[in-house]
Write a protein that holds these residues in place. Structure first.
Motif, PDB file in Angstrom:
ATOM      1  N   SER A 341       0.903  -1.103  -0.016  1.00  0.00           N
ATOM      2  CA  SER A 341      -0.115   0.023  -0.032  1.00  0.00           C
ATOM      3  C   SER A 341       0.614   1.343   0.106  1.00  0.00           C
ATOM      4  O   SER A 341       0.515   2.442  -0.746  1.00  0.00           O
ATOM      5  CB  SER A 341      -0.898   0.078   1.160  1.00  0.00           C
ATOM      6  N   LEU A 342       2.096   1.165   0.866  1.00  0.00           N
ATOM      7  CA  LEU A 342       2.989   2.451   0.860  1.00  0.00           C
ATOM      8  C   LEU A 342       3.537   2.669  -0.826  1.00  0.00           C
ATOM      9  O   LEU A 342       3.410   3.909  -0.947  1.00  0.00           O
ATOM     10  CB  LEU A 342       3.965   2.046   1.586  1.00  0.00           C
ATOM     11  N   ALA A 343       3.790   1.753  -1.316  1.00  0.00           N
ATOM     12  CA  ALA A 343       4.167   1.869  -2.765  1.00  0.00           C
ATOM     13  C   ALA A 343       3.220   2.503  -3.555  1.00  0.00           C
ATOM     14  O   ALA A 343       3.492   3.424  -4.435  1.00  0.00           O
ATOM     15  CB  ALA A 343       4.473   0.710  -3.423  1.00  0.00           C
ATOM     16  N   GLN A 344       1.919   2.284  -3.358  1.00  0.00           N
ATOM     17  CA  GLN A 344       0.931   2.984  -4.068  1.00  0.00           C
ATOM     18  C   GLN A 344       0.692   4.303  -3.765  1.00  0.00           C
ATOM     19  O   GLN A 344       0.593   5.433  -4.505  1.00  0.00           O
ATOM     20  CB  GLN A 344      -0.394   2.097  -4.082  1.00  0.00           C
ATOM     21  N   GLU A 345       0.720   4.624  -2.262  1.00  0.00           N
ATOM     22  CA  GLU A 345       0.907   6.020  -1.818  1.00  0.00           C
ATOM     23  C   GLU A 345       1.970   6.980  -2.394  1.00  0.00           C
ATOM     24  O   GLU A 345       1.910   7.986  -2.935  1.00  0.00           O
ATOM     25  CB  GLU A 345       1.238   6.049  -0.301  1.00  0.00           C
ATOM     26  N   LEU A 346       3.188   6.212  -2.721  1.00  0.00           N
ATOM     27  CA  LEU A 346       4.265   7.173  -3.270  1.00  0.00           C
ATOM     28  C   LEU A 346       3.959   7.429  -4.674  1.00  0.00           C
ATOM     29  O   LEU A 346       4.320   8.361  -5.177  1.00  0.00           O
ATOM     30  CB  LEU A 346       5.509   5.954  -3.426  1.00  0.00           C
ATOM     31  N   GLN A 389       8.351   2.803  12.194  1.00  0.00           N
ATOM     32  CA  GLN A 389       9.541   3.335  11.541  1.00  0.00           C
ATOM     33  C   GLN A 389       9.859   2.555  10.171  1.00  0.00           C
ATOM     34  O   GLN A 389       9.405   1.498   9.912  1.00  0.00           O
ATOM     35  CB  GLN A 389      10.660   3.300  12.562  1.00  0.00           C
ATOM     36  N   VAL A 390      10.725   3.223   9.435  1.00  0.00           N
ATOM     37  CA  VAL A 390      11.270   2.516   8.139  1.00  0.00           C
ATOM     38  C   VAL A 390      12.587   2.722   8.108  1.00  0.00           C
ATOM     39  O   VAL A 390      13.075   3.768   8.622  1.00  0.00           O
ATOM     40  CB  VAL A 390      10.487   2.734   6.692  1.00  0.00           C
ATOM     41  N   ILE A 391      13.422   1.757   7.448  1.00  0.00           N
ATOM     42  CA  ILE A 391      14.820   2.039   7.193  1.00  0.00           C
ATOM     43  C   ILE A 391      14.947   2.467   5.949  1.00  0.00           C
ATOM     44  O   ILE A 391      14.376   1.932   4.889  1.00  0.00           O
ATOM     45  CB  ILE A 391      15.768   0.781   7.450  1.00  0.00           C
ATOM     46  N   ILE A 392      15.728   3.384   5.676  1.00  0.00           N
ATOM     47  CA  ILE A 392      15.676   4.127   4.159  1.00  0.00           C
ATOM     48  C   ILE A 392      17.286   3.823   4.119  1.00  0.00           C
ATOM     49  O   ILE A 392      18.143   4.395   4.711  1.00  0.00           O
ATOM     50  CB  ILE A 392      15.121   5.227   3.942  1.00  0.00           C
ATOM     51  N   ARG A 393      17.764   3.179   2.721  1.00  0.00           N
ATOM     52  CA  ARG A 393      19.148   2.841   2.448  1.00  0.00           C
ATOM     53  C   ARG A 393      19.433   3.421   1.109  1.00  0.00           C
ATOM     54  O   ARG A 393      18.894   3.574   0.177  1.00  0.00           O
ATOM     55  CB  ARG A 393      19.176   1.442   2.351  1.00  0.00           C
ATOM     56  N   ASN A 394      20.485   4.326   1.252  1.00  0.00           N
ATOM     57  CA  ASN A 394      21.193   5.019   0.127  1.00  0.00           C
ATOM     58  C   ASN A 394      22.133   3.892  -0.528  1.00  0.00           C
ATOM     59  O   ASN A 394      23.063   3.674   0.034  1.00  0.00           O
ATOM     60  CB  ASN A 394      22.028   6.310   0.427  1.00  0.00           C
ATOM     61  N   MET A 395      21.711   3.573  -1.747  1.00  0.00           N
ATOM     62  CA  MET A 395      22.556   2.225  -2.465  1.00  0.00           C
ATOM     63  C   MET A 395      23.788   2.766  -3.010  1.00  0.00           C
ATOM     64  O   MET A 395      24.678   1.962  -3.090  1.00  0.00           O
ATOM     65  CB  MET A 395      21.437   1.673  -3.782  1.00  0.00           C
ATOM     66  N   ALA A 396      24.087   4.009  -3.156  1.00  0.00           N
ATOM     67  CA  ALA A 396      25.448   4.436  -3.730  1.00  0.00           C
ATOM     68  C   ALA A 396      26.204   4.271  -2.184  1.00  0.00           C
ATOM     69  O   ALA A 396      27.502   4.043  -2.214  1.00  0.00           O
ATOM     70  CB  ALA A 396      25.398   5.455  -4.266  1.00  0.00           C
ATOM     71  N   THR A 397      25.787   5.158  -1.144  1.00  0.00           N
ATOM     72  CA  THR A 397      26.802   5.353  -0.132  1.00  0.00           C
ATOM     73  C   THR A 397      26.733   4.206   1.013  1.00  0.00           C
ATOM     74  O   THR A 397      27.238   4.217   1.771  1.00  0.00           O
ATOM     75  CB  THR A 397      26.373   6.728   0.747  1.00  0.00           C
ATOM     76  N   LYS A 398      25.636   3.377   0.985  1.00  0.00           N
ATOM     77  CA  LYS A 398      25.160   2.398   1.657  1.00  0.00           C
ATOM     78  C   LYS A 398      24.951   2.704   3.116  1.00  0.00           C
ATOM     79  O   LYS A 398      25.062   2.126   4.088  1.00  0.00           O
ATOM     80  CB  LYS A 398      26.452   1.144   1.710  1.00  0.00           C
ATOM     81  N   VAL A 399      24.508   3.891   3.169  1.00  0.00           N
ATOM     82  CA  VAL A 399      24.178   4.490   4.412  1.00  0.00           C
ATOM     83  C   VAL A 399      22.765   4.500   4.625  1.00  0.00           C
ATOM     84  O   VAL A 399      21.834   4.538   3.732  1.00  0.00           O
ATOM     85  CB  VAL A 399      24.416   6.064   4.723  1.00  0.00           C
ATOM     86  N   GLN A 400      22.455   3.910   5.950  1.00  0.00           N
ATOM     87  CA  GLN A 400      20.836   3.615   6.316  1.00  0.00           C
ATOM     88  C   GLN A 400      20.612   4.260   7.392  1.00  0.00           C
ATOM     89  O   GLN A 400      21.318   4.747   8.372  1.00  0.00           O
ATOM     90  CB  GLN A 400      20.933   2.118   6.837  1.00  0.00           C
ATOM     91  N   GLU A 401      19.117   4.914   7.354  1.00  0.00           N
ATOM     92  CA  GLU A 401      18.621   5.782   8.466  1.00  0.00           C
ATOM     93  C   GLU A 401      17.368   5.175   8.657  1.00  0.00           C
ATOM     94  O   GLU A 401      16.654   4.785   7.821  1.00  0.00           O
ATOM     95  CB  GLU A 401      18.850   7.097   8.440  1.00  0.00           C
ATOM     96  N   GLU A 402      16.983   5.471  10.032  1.00  0.00           N
ATOM     97  CA  GLU A 402      15.730   5.060  10.534  1.00  0.00           C
ATOM     98  C   GLU A 402      14.633   6.389  10.467  1.00  0.00           C
ATOM     99  O   GLU A 402      15.269   7.225  10.972  1.00  0.00           O
ATOM    100  CB  GLU A 402      15.657   4.425  11.730  1.00  0.00           C
ATOM    101  N   ILE A 403      13.546   6.368   9.711  1.00  0.00           N
ATOM    102  CA  ILE A 403      12.702   7.441   9.821  1.00  0.00           C
ATOM    103  C   ILE A 403      11.325   7.041   9.852  1.00  0.00           C
ATOM    104  O   ILE A 403      11.095   5.750   9.760  1.00  0.00           O
ATOM    105  CB  ILE A 403      12.818   8.256   8.296  1.00  0.00           C
ATOM    106  N   PRO A 404      10.619   8.271  10.390  1.00  0.00           N
ATOM    107  CA  PRO A 404       9.076   7.931  10.675  1.00  0.00           C
ATOM    108  C   PRO A 404       8.494   7.429   9.484  1.00  0.00           C
ATOM    109  O   PRO A 404       8.443   8.254   8.470  1.00  0.00           O
ATOM    110  CB  PRO A 404       8.832   9.112  11.405  1.00  0.00           C
ATOM    111  N   LEU A 405       7.448   6.306   9.694  1.00  0.00           N
ATOM    112  CA  LEU A 405       6.874   6.207   8.467  1.00  0.00           C
ATOM    113  C   LEU A 405       5.926   7.187   7.790  1.00  0.00           C
ATOM    114  O   LEU A 405       5.921   6.988   6.655  1.00  0.00           O
ATOM    115  CB  LEU A 405       5.759   4.970   8.866  1.00  0.00           C
ATOM    116  N   GLY A 406       5.482   8.016   8.733  1.00  0.00           N
ATOM    117  CA  GLY A 406       4.606   9.138   8.195  1.00  0.00           C
ATOM    118  C   GLY A 406       5.269  10.151   7.137  1.00  0.00           C
ATOM    119  O   GLY A 406       4.721  10.928   6.412  1.00  0.00           O
ATOM    120  N   GLU A 407       6.616  10.167   7.256  1.00  0.00           N
ATOM    121  CA  GLU A 407       7.545  11.109   6.711  1.00  0.00           C
ATOM    122  C   GLU A 407       8.020  10.729   5.252  1.00  0.00           C
ATOM    123  O   GLU A 407       8.820  11.335   4.504  1.00  0.00           O
ATOM    124  CB  GLU A 407       8.957  11.624   7.591  1.00  0.00           C
TER     125      GLU A 407
END
Ligand code: ATP
Ligand code: MG
Length: 418
Positions: A341-346, A389-407
């Motif tokens: 569902s989140l993919a659809q919201e995006l 929360q979700v984790i978002i990963r930058n595939m180039a730098t491999k840096v991951q951060e945790e961010i609120p789902l609503g953001e």
């Protein structure tokens, strides 16, 4: 046995199709600046339309057309070019009465039964432009500058614009006779095809690829010295206007075109890089065409660009393929459904998001994201879901951060802009 496609009919696959989209959108943009509107014509026409306009004794009509009888016995032909159809439709809908000047372009497939080879197919595509209703040299100069600006905009270099004048129904017949007489004495030097052309369509011999035929023509009289005063003035005027526009060109008095309907200005754009099939575009004036198909006198001029050859000339090997902005890697049924569902919201917010359909492991979802070349991966498991929360990963730098789902939408939008 597995069914295969037809020889000379090519598939255009994703990865390649982006180049087609690019040349089409650039044509729409540039032609729009010159006031051209898109024209769409049917794939099929009555055979007679092409026989009468292109000419019975041309290669196209003589041996290249896909012609068949339909169920009620009418002879129909898959269009081998666009000009005749556009003029037919233009007259049929009385567009000449609505507006004295018609400027149209067309993009689409053409069909000719030729021997398939590099740069030559049985289904190929053309970008076509036509100016109807203007006899004066302004139209010739404008359509030529439009053609060359378009090719430049695509970054294609080392092109040569060659122009010639083929005269009119007053001055061309005497020239044709002259060429016939000239070649009669050199008949045995000509290839079989050209011996036949000598009777039916002697000017076509200039177009023959056979070296002996070209040698036979070395000292042949040139069409330009046969032009009547009106045709000569017209050609001079075209050249003056091209000079005013600082458009470079070469006069090639030996260039004829393969279609009978051309009068006065004829031109070709040639690219050395293309090898034997070196003409990327060709065209000319056709002031008698409308009458030849039974209509009133309407002058016209146009060009056709061969899209396969155009695409071969595009600079750089850079891929134009698009990539998703984010891949959603999810673990466990709850998280998968939330991710779906989140993919659809995006997407609803204009972001290209992809998901895994096969319920694969996290590792193989990451591999898939890599293959798709997405810059961002969102990782969502039952743990994160509980914390909203979700984790978002930058595939180039491999840096991951945790961010609120609503953001998530705001953050992906921002990261995509960077
Ligand atoms: P050619 O001399 O290459 O046979 P033509 O004089 O038959 O070309 P036109 O009828 O003027 O070509 O068509 C305009 C353009 O369409 C050509 O310059 C070429 O780029 C392209 N074209 C023509 N026939 C084919 C084909 N069979 N396959 C691919 N492109 C083609
Ligand atoms: Mg041809």
């Amino acid at each position: 046995m597995q069914i295969k496609g037809i020889r000379g009919f090519k598939d255009i696959l994703p990865g390649e199709v982006e180049k087609w989209q690019l040349v089409e959108s650039e044509a729409r943009r540039i032609f729009g600046l010159f006031g051209f509107s898109e024209f769409r014509i049917p794939l099929l026409e009555r055979t007679e339309l092409f026989a009468r306009s292109i000419g019975e004794a041309t290669d196209i009509v003589g041996k290249e057309m896909y012609t068949f009888l339909d169920r009620d016995g009418d002879s129909l032909t898959l269009r081998p070019e666009a000009t005749a159809s556009i003029v037919r439709a233009y007259l049929e809908h009385g567009l000449n009465q609505k507006n004295p000047v018609g400027k149209y372009y067309f993009v689409g497939p053409m069909f000719r039964y030729e021997r398939p080879q590099k740069g030559r197919y049985r289904q190929f595509h053309q970008i076509d432009a036509e100016v109807l209703g203007v006899q004066e040299a302004w139209a010739d100069a404008e359509i030529l500058v439009m053609l060359m600006r378009y090719l430049e905009a695509l970054g294609i270099e080392n092109l040569s614009l060659q122009i010639n004048s083929l005269g009119c129904p007053q001055c061309r017949p005497p020239y044709k006779k002259e060429i016939q007489t000239f070649l009669q004495t050199r008949r045995n030097l000509l290839c079989e095809d050209c011996q036949r052309r000598l009777e039916t369509n002697p000017l076509r011999i200039f177009d023959c690829k056979n070296e002996d035929c070209q040698a036979a023509l070395t000292e042949a009289p040139e069409v330009l010295s046969f032009l009547c005063p009106e045709c000569r003035n017209h050609f001079e005027r075209v050249k003056t206007l091209l000079d005013d526009l600082r458009l470079s060109y070469a006069v090639n008095p030996r260039m004829v075109r393969g279609l009978d309907y051309y009068t006065r200005t004829a031109f070709e754009v040639v690219a050395g890089e293309l090898g034997a099939q070196n003409a990327v575009s060709g065209g000319g004036r056709y002031d008698a065409l409308a009458e030849e198909i039974g209509g009133p006198a309407v002058p016209g001029i146009g060009f056709a660009i061969g899209m396969e050859r155009l695409i071969m000339l595009l600079p750089g090997k850079r891929s134009l393929a698009r990539h998703p902005q984010i891949f959603l890697a999810t673990l466990g049924d709850k998280a998968r459904r939330r991710g779906f569902s989140l993919a659809q919201e995006l997407r609803d917010n204009g972001i290209w998001a992809e998901v895994d359909y096969e319920e694969k492991s996290l590792k193989s979802q990451m591999r898939q994201a890599d293959r798709m070349k997405t810059p961002l991966v969102l990782i969502l498991g039952e743990e994160e879901l509980k914390k909203n929360q979700v984790i978002i990963r930058n595939m180039a730098t491999k840096v991951q951060e945790e961010i609120p789902l609503g953001e998530i939408i705001r953050i992906v939008e921002n990261k995509s802009k960077q």
